[in-house]
Design a protein around this motif. Structure first.
Motif, PDB file in Angstrom:
ATOM      1  N   HIS A 255       0.838  -1.190   0.000  1.00  0.00           N
ATOM      2  CA  HIS A 255       0.000   0.000   0.000  1.00  0.00           C
ATOM      3  C   HIS A 255       0.882   1.253   0.000  1.00  0.00           C
ATOM      4  CE1 HIS A 255       0.958  -0.639   4.242  1.00  0.00           C
ATOM      5  NE2 HIS A 255       0.754   0.664   4.410  1.00  0.00           N
ATOM      6  N   PHE A 256       0.280   2.391  -0.298  1.00  0.00           N
ATOM      7  CA  PHE A 256       1.017   3.651  -0.356  1.00  0.00           C
ATOM      8  C   PHE A 256       0.722   4.478   0.889  1.00  0.00           C
ATOM      9  CE2 PHE A 256       1.137   2.416  -4.770  1.00  0.00           C
ATOM     10  CZ  PHE A 256       2.387   2.843  -5.187  1.00  0.00           C
ATOM     11  N   ILE A 257       1.745   5.179   1.361  1.00  0.00           N
ATOM     12  CA  ILE A 257       1.597   6.067   2.512  1.00  0.00           C
ATOM     13  C   ILE A 257       2.104   7.446   2.138  1.00  0.00           C
ATOM     14  CG2 ILE A 257       1.830   4.184   4.167  1.00  0.00           C
ATOM     15  CD1 ILE A 257       4.685   5.084   4.673  1.00  0.00           C
ATOM     16  N   TRP A 258       1.602   8.449   2.828  1.00  0.00           N
ATOM     17  CA  TRP A 258       2.019   9.833   2.583  1.00  0.00           C
ATOM     18  C   TRP A 258       3.217  10.160   3.471  1.00  0.00           C
ATOM     19  CZ3 TRP A 258       0.720  13.393  -0.963  1.00  0.00           C
ATOM     20  CH2 TRP A 258      -0.448  13.191  -1.712  1.00  0.00           C
ATOM     21  N   LEU A 259       4.270  10.715   2.844  1.00  0.00           N
ATOM     22  CA  LEU A 259       5.448  11.169   3.577  1.00  0.00           C
ATOM     23  C   LEU A 259       5.617  12.665   3.367  1.00  0.00           C
ATOM     24  CD1 LEU A 259       8.076   8.371   2.821  1.00  0.00           C
ATOM     25  CD2 LEU A 259       6.482   8.529   4.736  1.00  0.00           C
ATOM     26  N   GLU A 260       5.980  13.356   4.447  1.00  0.00           N
ATOM     27  CA  GLU A 260       6.234  14.798   4.390  1.00  0.00           C
ATOM     28  C   GLU A 260       7.614  15.068   4.971  1.00  0.00           C
ATOM     29  OE1 GLU A 260       3.667  18.615   5.659  1.00  0.00           O
ATOM     30  OE2 GLU A 260       4.472  17.468   7.344  1.00  0.00           O
ATOM     31  N   GLY A 261       8.397  15.911   4.300  1.00  0.00           N
ATOM     32  CA  GLY A 261       9.717  16.226   4.816  1.00  0.00           C
ATOM     33  C   GLY A 261      10.425  17.235   3.953  1.00  0.00           C
ATOM     34  N   VAL A 262      11.762  17.261   4.084  1.00  0.00           N
ATOM     35  CA  VAL A 262      12.600  18.150   3.281  1.00  0.00           C
ATOM     36  C   VAL A 262      13.769  17.344   2.751  1.00  0.00           C
ATOM     37  CG1 VAL A 262      11.974  20.255   4.489  1.00  0.00           C
ATOM     38  CG2 VAL A 262      13.890  18.905   5.322  1.00  0.00           C
ATOM     39  N   VAL A 263      14.288  17.747   1.589  1.00  0.00           N
ATOM     40  CA  VAL A 263      15.460  17.127   1.002  1.00  0.00           C
ATOM     41  C   VAL A 263      16.431  18.242   0.617  1.00  0.00           C
ATOM     42  CG1 VAL A 263      14.388  17.064  -1.288  1.00  0.00           C
ATOM     43  CG2 VAL A 263      16.317  15.558  -0.779  1.00  0.00           C
ATOM     44  N   THR A 264      17.748  17.991   0.843  1.00  0.00           N
ATOM     45  CA  THR A 264      18.768  19.009   0.611  1.00  0.00           C
ATOM     46  C   THR A 264      19.842  18.448  -0.309  1.00  0.00           C
ATOM     47  OG1 THR A 264      18.389  19.840   2.846  1.00  0.00           O
ATOM     48  CG2 THR A 264      20.354  20.618   1.724  1.00  0.00           C
ATOM     49  N   ASN A 265      20.247  19.243  -1.289  1.00  0.00           N
ATOM     50  CA  ASN A 265      21.311  18.871  -2.212  1.00  0.00           C
ATOM     51  C   ASN A 265      22.651  19.206  -1.564  1.00  0.00           C
ATOM     52  OD1 ASN A 265      23.141  18.506  -4.253  1.00  0.00           O
ATOM     53  ND2 ASN A 265      22.193  19.941  -5.681  1.00  0.00           N
ATOM     54  N   LEU A 266      23.404  18.158  -1.147  1.00  0.00           N
ATOM     55  CA  LEU A 266      24.731  18.336  -0.539  1.00  0.00           C
ATOM     56  C   LEU A 266      25.807  17.637  -1.374  1.00  0.00           C
ATOM     57  CD1 LEU A 266      23.870  17.848   3.244  1.00  0.00           C
ATOM     58  CD2 LEU A 266      24.211  19.992   2.003  1.00  0.00           C
ATOM     59  N   LEU A 267      25.600  17.600  -2.688  1.00  0.00           N
ATOM     60  CA  LEU A 267      26.596  17.006  -3.573  1.00  0.00           C
ATOM     61  C   LEU A 267      27.903  17.787  -3.535  1.00  0.00           C
ATOM     62  CD1 LEU A 267      24.318  16.168  -6.658  1.00  0.00           C
ATOM     63  CD2 LEU A 267      25.341  14.531  -5.068  1.00  0.00           C
ATOM     64  N   HIS A 268      27.828  19.091  -3.259  1.00  0.00           N
ATOM     65  CA  HIS A 268      29.030  19.934  -3.229  1.00  0.00           C
ATOM     66  C   HIS A 268      29.847  19.740  -1.958  1.00  0.00           C
ATOM     67  CE1 HIS A 268      25.822  22.010  -1.105  1.00  0.00           C
ATOM     68  NE2 HIS A 268      26.767  22.640  -0.418  1.00  0.00           N
ATOM     69  N   ASP A 269      29.287  19.108  -0.950  1.00  0.00           N
ATOM     70  CA  ASP A 269      29.991  18.869   0.307  1.00  0.00           C
ATOM     71  C   ASP A 269      30.740  17.530   0.198  1.00  0.00           C
ATOM     72  OD1 ASP A 269      30.843  18.356   2.905  1.00  0.00           O
ATOM     73  OD2 ASP A 269      29.038  19.242   3.811  1.00  0.00           O
ATOM     74  N   ARG A 270      32.108  17.580   0.236  1.00  0.00           N
ATOM     75  CA  ARG A 270      32.893  16.362   0.044  1.00  0.00           C
ATOM     76  C   ARG A 270      32.623  15.321   1.131  1.00  0.00           C
ATOM     77  NH1 ARG A 270      38.992  18.155  -0.423  1.00  0.00           N
ATOM     78  NH2 ARG A 270      38.321  19.250   1.485  1.00  0.00           N
ATOM     79  N   ASN A 271      32.210  15.796   2.332  1.00  0.00           N
ATOM     80  CA  ASN A 271      31.945  14.863   3.422  1.00  0.00           C
ATOM     81  C   ASN A 271      30.609  14.144   3.262  1.00  0.00           C
ATOM     82  OD1 ASN A 271      34.350  15.537   4.791  1.00  0.00           O
ATOM     83  ND2 ASN A 271      33.366  17.367   5.639  1.00  0.00           N
ATOM     84  N   VAL A 272      29.738  14.665   2.410  1.00  0.00           N
ATOM     85  CA  VAL A 272      28.409  14.064   2.213  1.00  0.00           C
ATOM     86  C   VAL A 272      28.271  13.525   0.802  1.00  0.00           C
ATOM     87  CG1 VAL A 272      25.927  14.446   2.311  1.00  0.00           C
ATOM     88  CG2 VAL A 272      27.429  15.632   3.923  1.00  0.00           C
TER      89      VAL A 272
END
Length: 658
Positions: A255-272
């Protein structure tokens, strides 16, 4: 070591410079001058003093290394060169010109500086090799090393504390990540899952091993894939900026569920070097929100289709919501036009003031105003009346506005006005009826006294006349006298029955419990003579106790039993009396085996003076059943008959239990 090198370089410089100056002097100058003499003297003295100063150190030194030997030999060389300067002065010409004069002075100055430096360097060099110097050097170096060791220990301790703090923070961070209710996911540049917190397994059902290197798009609801792709397009142009989302993800169970949140682009951070998303399950909240939206829609549909006028105002008495009926009432084109406006925009000042006074009362007191009658003039300039209730809206213990509900009562107001007119008319009629009743009572008095007295006189004189002339009158005259006496008797009975009928209901007697068994037995005793002479028999079942007037109920039973005896057939009368319970009433039945009644006359017999038999067949005034009808209706019941000619009759009547 640096001091030793420096000393050797200076010695070589001074030696070579002195030799160069000597060569130049021999070739160019014809006679020395005083600067030349002074410079050569100072240089010579300085160079001769070098070996002299070094010698005490050489004498005290117990160790002869190569460096010590080199220093001593260079010192002897500088002394020889210094002696050479003095020989040069003795052999020089009296004059000298040009640059060499100043060059000689420069050599003298440099020689003095070299003398000072040689003294300092020699002391250091030779003291280092002496036992005392070595001990001092070792002590100094040991102290320096000890200080350095302390610094290293402090630095190591500081680093250990820092490492412990880092480990502690890492442990806290890991505990936070592993125990937080929100899911945390790290995706690579292609949105493949690299890491997920344990809470993701609780939310989506998948373990990290099941999702590792799997694209997130595989779990997105088909209807949300476009929004997901747009989200990552925006992330590519906004590195480091968190972007919110609400998307449906597929659970492991299907079944499908609703998710709410935030996503951040950290490709420029070498540690991430990836996308970091954190989210929570909002399926229950979305279901609640969807239900609220549906309920709001249903509520809006309801209020828009109610005929009542419904509206909501804020604390400034500005319209916030108006249903269709109210929009039409105030004359607006649509609800949007009314938002933010007040009643002053749609009604006259006097009517608007009336509305606003009630509104302010509700807002200031916090109490509702109920069933307030308000007069308005609608868009068609028609005067209308509405019944209004206004209730305060309270949010977090603070009044935020009010809701009003009005119902058009114009027709009711018209009916009330008409009712007032009717009441006035009825009051007038009642007054006239009271006067009529007074006259009727007066008539009853006259009938009971003044009318009956002449009848008694006529009857008495006719009887006297019959007695006096008995035997002297023929049969016809005798018959005429009998007719006259009988007419007088009937007239007397008619007047008595009319009086009885007129008195019913005039005097308001109080209802009381009446045992109908006693009433029936008393009636039979009163009718004892006709019962005996006619051979009447009774079948009486147990009767109930009812609320009523005992004398009037006795009249009903007496009339019904008397009629059953009077209108009997060829056989002796058989009368059955019974009662059954029907809801809030008792239904009584008086059944006989008499002559019966044609059903066409079932209603006629309960009217005044309506007799179905002539005087030759039976005696009666035609008022008895009318009296019964009036008494039964006065007790809240009704009376009727079921009969067929020759098969007897059943008279029914009902009496309320209370």
């Amino acid at each position: 070591m640096k001091n030793k090198v420096f000393f050797g370089v200076l010695t070589i410089f001074f030696t070579t410079s002195s030799v160069a100056a000597q060569v130049y002097n021999q070739n160019k100058l014809s006679s020395p001058s005083w600067p030349y003499v002074l410079g050569s003297f100072v240089a010579g003295i300085s160079l001769i003093l070098i070996p002299i100063i070094i010698w005490p150190y050489v004498a005290r030194s117990k160790q002869w290394k190569l460096v010590h030997k080199s220093v001593f030999l260079l010192a002897l060389l500088s002394g020889v060169i210094g002696i050479g300067y003095f020989f040069d002065l003795m052999n020089s010409r009296p004059t000298a010109t040009g640059i060499e004069l100043w060059f000689r002075l420069l050599i003298a100055l440099v020689s003095l500086v070299a003398l000072f430096l040689v003294l300092k360097v020699a002391r250091t060099a030779f003291e280092e090799t002496s036992p005392v110097g070595l001990e001092k050097l070792v002590a100094d170096r040991t102290a320096a090393l000890s200080e350095l060791n302390k610094r290293l220990e402090l630095e190591i301790e500081s680093r250990k504390l820092a490492e412990k703090e880092v480990a502690k923070r890492e442990k806290r961070f890991r505990a936070l990540i592993e125990n937080i209710s929100d899911g945390i996911v790290l995706n690579d540049e292609t949105t493949r899952v690299l890491y997920q917190s344990p809470s993701v397994t609780r939310i989506l059902g998948y373990t990290l091993e099941e999702r590792h290197n799997q694209p997130v798009m595989n779990n997105i609801h088909p209807d949300d894939k476009e929004a997901f792709a747009k989200l990552y397009e925006d992330l590519a142009t906004l590195p480091g900026q968190p972007l919110p989302f609400q998307l449906r993800f597929k659970h492991k169970n299907g079944h499908f569920i609703w998710l709410e949140g935030v996503v951040t682009n950290l490709l420029h951070d070498r540690n991430v070097n990836g996308y970091v998303a954190n989210y929570r399950d909002i399926t229950a909240r979305k279901e609640i929100d969807d239900r609220l939206v549906q309920e709001r829609y249903l509520l809006r549909t309801l209020i828009d289709n109610l005929p009542d006028y419904i509206y909501i105002k804020d604390t400034e008495l500005r319209h916030v919501i108006n249903n269709k009926a109210n929009v039409e009432l105030i004359g607006a084109l649509n609800e949007a036009e009314t938002i933010g406006k007040t009643v002053l925009d749609y009604f006259s000042a006097s009517i608007a003031k009336q509305f606003m006074e009630a509104d302010r009362t509700v807002l200031s007191s916090g109490q509702p105003v109920l069933n307030l009658e308000e007069k308005i003039i609608n868009r068609n300039n028609e005067v209308r009346w509405v019944l209004t209730s206004k209730i305060p809206l309270i949010e977090q213990d603070k009044i935020s506005g009010l809701v009003g509900i009005s119902r058009d009562i114009t027709e009711r107001k018209k009916a009330e006005d008409l009712l007032k007119e009717l009441n006035a008319s009825l009051a007038l009629q009642a007054s006239k009826l009271a006067a009529s009743n007074t006259e009727l009572e007066r008539f009853a008095y006259v009938a009971s006294h003044d009318l009956q007295e002449p009848l008694r006189m006529v009857r008495s004189f006719l009887q006297l006349l019959k007695k006096k002339f008995e035997g002297n009158l023929d049969d016809q005259a005798q018959q005429f006298i009998d007719y006259a006496v009988d007419g007088a008797e009937r007239m007397k009975q008619l007047i008595t029955d009319l009086l009885e009928y007129s008195r019913i209901g005039v005097v308001q007697e109080k209802f009381e419990p009446v045992d109908m068994n006693v009433v029936v037995q008393r009636t039979i005793e009163i009718l004892q003579e006709p019962v005996r002479s006619s051979g009447t028999t009774f079948q009486i079942k147990t009767l109930p106790v009812v609320a009523g007037i005992k004398t009037q109920l006795g009249q009903v039973m007496q009339n019904l039993i008397n009629n059953a005896i009077k209108y009997r057939g060829e056989l002796p009368p058989q009368i059955a009396i019974d009662a059954i319970e029907e809801g809030t009433q008792w239904k009584f039945a008086v059944t006989d085996n008499g002559m019966g009644i044609d059903p066409r006359f079932s209603d006629k017999i309960f009217m005044m003076f309506q007799r179905l038999n002539t005087n030759a067949e039976s005696k009666g005034t035609g008022i008895g059943l009318a009296i019964c009808k009036k008494i039964v209706e006065g007790h809240g019941g009704k009376i009727w008959v079921e009969s067929k000619p020759g098969l007897g009759s059943s008279f029914y009547f009902t009496i309320s239990k209370r």
